[in-house]
Design a protein around this motif. Structure first.
Motif, mmCIF file in Angstrom:
data_model
loop_
_atom_site.group_PDB
_atom_site.id
_atom_site.type_symbol
_atom_site.label_atom_id
_atom_site.label_comp_id
_atom_site.label_asym_id
_atom_site.label_seq_id
_atom_site.Cartn_x
_atom_site.Cartn_y
_atom_site.Cartn_z
ATOM 1 N N LEU A 1 0.807 -1.052 0.031
ATOM 2 C CA LEU A 1 0.181 0.008 -0.045
ATOM 3 C C LEU A 1 0.975 1.079 -0.130
ATOM 4 O O LEU A 1 1.844 1.201 0.888
ATOM 5 N N ASN A 2 0.601 2.074 -1.014
ATOM 6 C CA ASN A 2 1.229 3.525 -0.880
ATOM 7 C C ASN A 2 0.997 4.270 0.257
ATOM 8 O O ASN A 2 -0.248 4.283 0.811
ATOM 9 N N SER A 3 1.872 4.981 0.808
ATOM 10 C CA SER A 3 1.359 5.888 2.004
ATOM 11 C C SER A 3 0.543 7.082 1.685
ATOM 12 O O SER A 3 0.364 7.353 0.457
ATOM 13 N N GLU A 4 -0.374 7.460 2.441
ATOM 14 C CA GLU A 4 -1.217 8.473 2.111
ATOM 15 C C GLU A 4 -2.697 7.885 1.341
ATOM 16 O O GLU A 4 -3.523 8.528 1.228
ATOM 17 N N SER A 5 -2.469 6.556 1.294
ATOM 18 C CA SER A 5 -3.754 5.930 0.546
ATOM 19 C C SER A 5 -4.791 5.791 1.600
ATOM 20 O O SER A 5 -4.381 5.874 2.943
ATOM 21 N N PHE A 6 -6.109 5.679 1.343
ATOM 22 C CA PHE A 6 -7.188 5.408 2.383
ATOM 23 C C PHE A 6 -7.331 4.047 2.608
ATOM 24 O O PHE A 6 -7.550 3.190 1.500
ATOM 25 N N VAL A 7 -7.567 3.495 3.673
ATOM 26 C CA VAL A 7 -7.896 1.961 3.973
ATOM 27 C C VAL A 7 -9.093 1.904 4.969
ATOM 28 O O VAL A 7 -9.369 3.030 5.787
ATOM 29 N N ASP A 8 -9.743 0.851 4.593
ATOM 30 C CA ASP A 8 -10.686 0.600 5.691
ATOM 31 C C ASP A 8 -10.358 -0.731 6.346
ATOM 32 O O ASP A 8 -9.988 -1.572 5.998
ATOM 33 N N VAL A 9 -10.241 -0.629 7.837
ATOM 34 C CA VAL A 9 -9.633 -1.672 8.497
ATOM 35 C C VAL A 9 -10.741 -2.006 9.472
ATOM 36 O O VAL A 9 -11.366 -1.316 10.092
ATOM 37 N N ILE A 10 -11.124 -3.526 9.499
ATOM 38 C CA ILE A 10 -11.757 -4.144 10.343
ATOM 39 C C ILE A 10 -10.847 -5.036 11.247
ATOM 40 O O ILE A 10 -10.281 -5.908 10.672
ATOM 41 N N GLY A 11 -11.053 -4.867 12.482
ATOM 42 C CA GLY A 11 -10.351 -5.969 13.465
ATOM 43 C C GLY A 11 -10.679 -5.703 14.795
ATOM 44 O O GLY A 11 -11.583 -4.935 15.032
#
Lengths: 544, 544
Positions: A162-172
């Protein structure tokens, strides 16, 4: 990106024989290529090894693969359909938790967060630490290969690239770390179960948040900083630092999480490519007055302000001699990141305005009485839950009433008024939202509908049959944005800065704009906007 | 005003022999003159009779005469001296009550109100009804000749000759009328004891509030109205109607009685006569961007908004390449009617800013921490009761520290900073007010001090040794304003509209302006204003 000329025989490249340095450069290049080859081979071997080890998981892998991946643009365009993809399935029924809200008391609970890839530390093919940032708050997300948790090595690999500054949705799951976490604002970790990339930033950014955030002391100690001009040129990245988030939160913050911004009205060139702009000379540079804060409010969203509003002057040099146009008026502009779809914006509009109307009716009884005495009017009829109709439904209502209107065109003022009467008759409201407008009649930056590109994720809002608000989901994908600009005949070079601001990582977002004089005029049933403008400016009036 | 040519031999007048109508006009004129003569004679007789009847009061009359009259401009310039005149003596220790607050429960109490002469109904030489209007609320004030109350027939006469729209201070007892009062908003009357004219409006106004307030129904029934252009041309009068007070109260009202306004940034000609303006073409007319909302916020006060504020863009085309100047910045502008003197403005500033600072310190701890991490700073030192020093005291402090500064000139940036350090040392505050600036260094519309015209009723406010606020009492007297403009070399023709707006009745008033980016910069001890501007504009920067 290489700065070497692609074609060595190009006239701008010096001839090889002239330069002894060139030879050593060549040697260095050769050496670098060798090292790169080696690195790649090692990486491949590592992958193969991981692949061998997980061979036994290959059946599960298919189901595990649903737990990570890129969110398709189509999913971000569509509205309610949960079948759109694995991301939609994963987040359906889930609420997003703000990173700043992640505290010890939540240990053991499952959360869904959205933020930017701040940094990533790779431990092995089976483990990595992803730091996610949201509005200056940081949380450590641990990705560990685990059959039990349905986390594959491919998922670790996915997170790694993943490139930095990308947007991610994290479930955990929220877990308490054994040792205190340094370098994050939150003192809990997230054990990752699912991760999706909502939007990817460029691999090479013109400015890095860490550099923009560096203190003078760190810079003097030799760490890289960024000079003021670079920071201001790439303000959309610079504003993401915790410092800047702090500075602009102090300036204007509201209880429902909106930050008040003030965007510049002096713009280089001509805004939005429109013709009806006021032009002026700015210290020898051609400039114009902003026709709307569109660009800058979107940039504020790309700079992690998440939800912004502005109350400020809007300039239109149009020769409109009507009862409802002014050359200078006060716009309320709102822009917000959205999690799933554009109905989130309509939800806000549908709640905000009835709230405002109720407040005026409650708190301004004397004032309304005074107005009514000179200009009699009936109180505005509106529903507690704002009516929402699609454009197609509106066309159908008109058709049934014997009024023909182009289903892929715009409504004219007369047809809008007619529809207003039909809606009042049928639903007993003078305030409603009409959405899914034809794409052809909306600006190029409007997100098309997932199921039919002839329509768009956009809406207008009407009071007493007159349009007061225009809103939409915006295209946050630079390629689609470029394509749509071209289709609308816009020279993409002139809006390069605008398009580029979406290359540094941009969340799905949308917003709306409303002319405040028009709202008051229609709320009070007045017949002319000059009655609700303090010192009106129209094509003929520039005084007092 | 007669539309007849003053000189009948003028070439524009038709020759008498050509027009039979002319002769009858002449006859009519003769008749009118006769009637006018008769009217004057009757009036004179009435006065003489009154005078005869009150002859026995002549000794008392001298003391009674202290109960009415014009307030001198000198009284409105001075600060605390109660010896300034009879008005000052009468209001000293008294608080003003708002007209809208006058209710039955107050019957029997003495009140002091300030408002405009709305209408006057003359009953006899001994009695009259004065309707006073404040922010659209009306109250009937009864003036009755009474030896017991020290009200003379001359006082009734004084009230009778007041021009409508003039400002008056009325002191009297709240009484319950026998019959319900029609035509006023308040259901109590005031039995007048004292009445002073604070500011006189022109006898002939270009627009009358009653005409501007007329409903469509009344106009159709034959009553005089005013067309939209006349109303917009004389907006400063038009805005005084209850309807307009209502419309703009709805748009922005705060709990401490300030109305938020939005003034136009597009102005005809060049604002304030300054050279550093951005010029543009407005539909063929020369226009410029407002360098401040000065004119319009003062007009809002002349339009009975009483206390206004605006948060909006301010444009300065200056070539200032400093750490604290921008070409476009966000100004907070405040303007307010004052009752006695300009310390009322300083009271507001002195309370408002510590309130804001405390709120930021309380509510934005995390944000301040984030800022401090990158840009370390010490919390701002300020006192609960803001320190107030005169300019002369400041000069004296500098002198004692060995710094010479012109007592009738301005302080330069360096001297200001030095004074800031001296004040910090002596009073332990980094926030203070310096007032009574030399007149020569303030704008032409600044009110001079009553005791010394070399100084003015003005002030600056400093944070950490840098100026952030400029404020003053304004000249609301059109003659003095004209005189001062001329002395400053300003062509009064170019500011005619501005000066004229004080001829239609204007309250004493003043205000201040502050650059918000500068406040945040100095509060956080930052070294550059570009750090607190979202998308800064300076002489070289017009993007992004």
């Amino acid at each position: 990106m290489s700065s070497e000329p692609e074609n060595p025989s190009s006239s701008t490249a010096p001839p090889p024989e002239e330069s002894g340095e060139k030879i050593s450069k060549k040697a260095a290049k050769k050496e670098a290529a060798k090292l790169e080859k080696l690195r790649r081979r090692q990486e491949k071997e590592e992958e193969e090894e991981a692949s061998r080890k997980t061979a036994s998981l290959s059946i599960e892998e298919e189901s595990f693969s649903r737990n990570y991946g890129d969110v398709t643009l189509n999913e971000l365009k569509s509205t309610e359909d949960p079948k759109a993809g694995k991301w939609r399935e994963a987040v359906e029924g889930n609420e997003w938790t703000d990173v700043r809200e992640l505290v010890e008391a939540m240990a053991g609970t499952e959360v869904l967060i959205r933020g930017r890839v701040h940094t990533y530390r790779h431990v092995s093919s089976k483990k990595g630490f992803l730091i996610v940032r949201q509005k200056g708050c940081l949380v450590q997300c641990v990705v560990t290969e685990s059959k039990e948790n349905h986390v594959s090595v491919n998922m670790v690999k996915f997170v790694k690239q993943l490139n930095s500054e990308s947007f991610v949705d994290v479930i955990g799951y929220v877990v308490l770390p054994k040792d205190p976490v340094t370098g994050t604002t939150q003192q809990v970790e997230i054990q990752v179960r699912k991760v999706y990339c909502v939007n990817s930033a460029l691999q090479q950014l013109p400015l890095y948040v860490e550099d923009a955030a560096r203190s003078e002391a760190d810079i003097q100690a030799g760490k890289p900083g960024a000079n003021q001009d670079t920071r201001l040129n790439f303000r959309v990245i610079d504003l993401r630092t915790a410092t800047n988030q702090g500075i602009f939160s102090i300036q204007g913050w509201t209880q429902i999480g909106f930050i008040e911004i003030h965007s510049p009205k002096l713009l280089a060139g001509s805004s939005e490519g429109g013709s009806a702009v006021f032009r002026l000379d700015y210290k020898g540079q051609p400039a114009c007055l902003a026709q709307s804060p569109q660009l800058h409010k979107q940039m504020a969203i790309c700079a992690d302000f998440e939800r912004v509003f502005e109350v400020g002057a809007v300039y239109r040099a149009e020769d409109s001699f009507t009862h409802r146009h002014l050359c200078e008026f006060i716009g309320l502009d709102v822009e917000m990141a959205i999690h799933k779809h554009y109905s989130e914006i309509m939800d806000l509009v549908g709640e905000l305005f009835p709230f405002i109307f109720n407040k005026i009716n409650e708190n301004c009884q004397k004032e309304l009485e005074a107005i009514r005495k000179q200009y009699p009017f009936q109180p505005l009829k509106f529903l507690p839950k704002t009516l929402r109709l699609t454009f197609a439904e509106g066309i159908q209502m008109l058709k049934e009433a014997g009024v023909e209107a182009d289903p892929l065109g715009d409504l004219n003022t007369e047809t809008e008024r007619k529809l207003g009467l039909l809606v009042l008759e049928k639903y007993n409201t003078e305030f409603y939202i009409l959405h899914r407008y034809p794409s052809a009649v909306r600006p190029f930056y409007t997100m098309p509908c997932a199921d039919d590109p002839n329509y768009s994720n956009s809406f207008d809002v009407f009071i007493r049959g007159e349009e007061i608000i225009s809103g939409a989901q915006r295209v946050h994908d630079p390629e689609l944005l470029t394509e749509q600009a071209k289709r609308f005949g816009i020279d993409v070079e002139t809006i390069k800065m605008y398009i580029d601001s979406f290359r540094y990582g941009a969340p799905p977002h949308g917003g709306f704009g409303v002319g405040l004089e028009r709202v008051v005029m229609l709320f009070c049933g007045l017949n002319n906007i000059r009655k609700t403008s303090l010192f009106p400016r129209d094509p003929l009036r520039l005084a007092p």
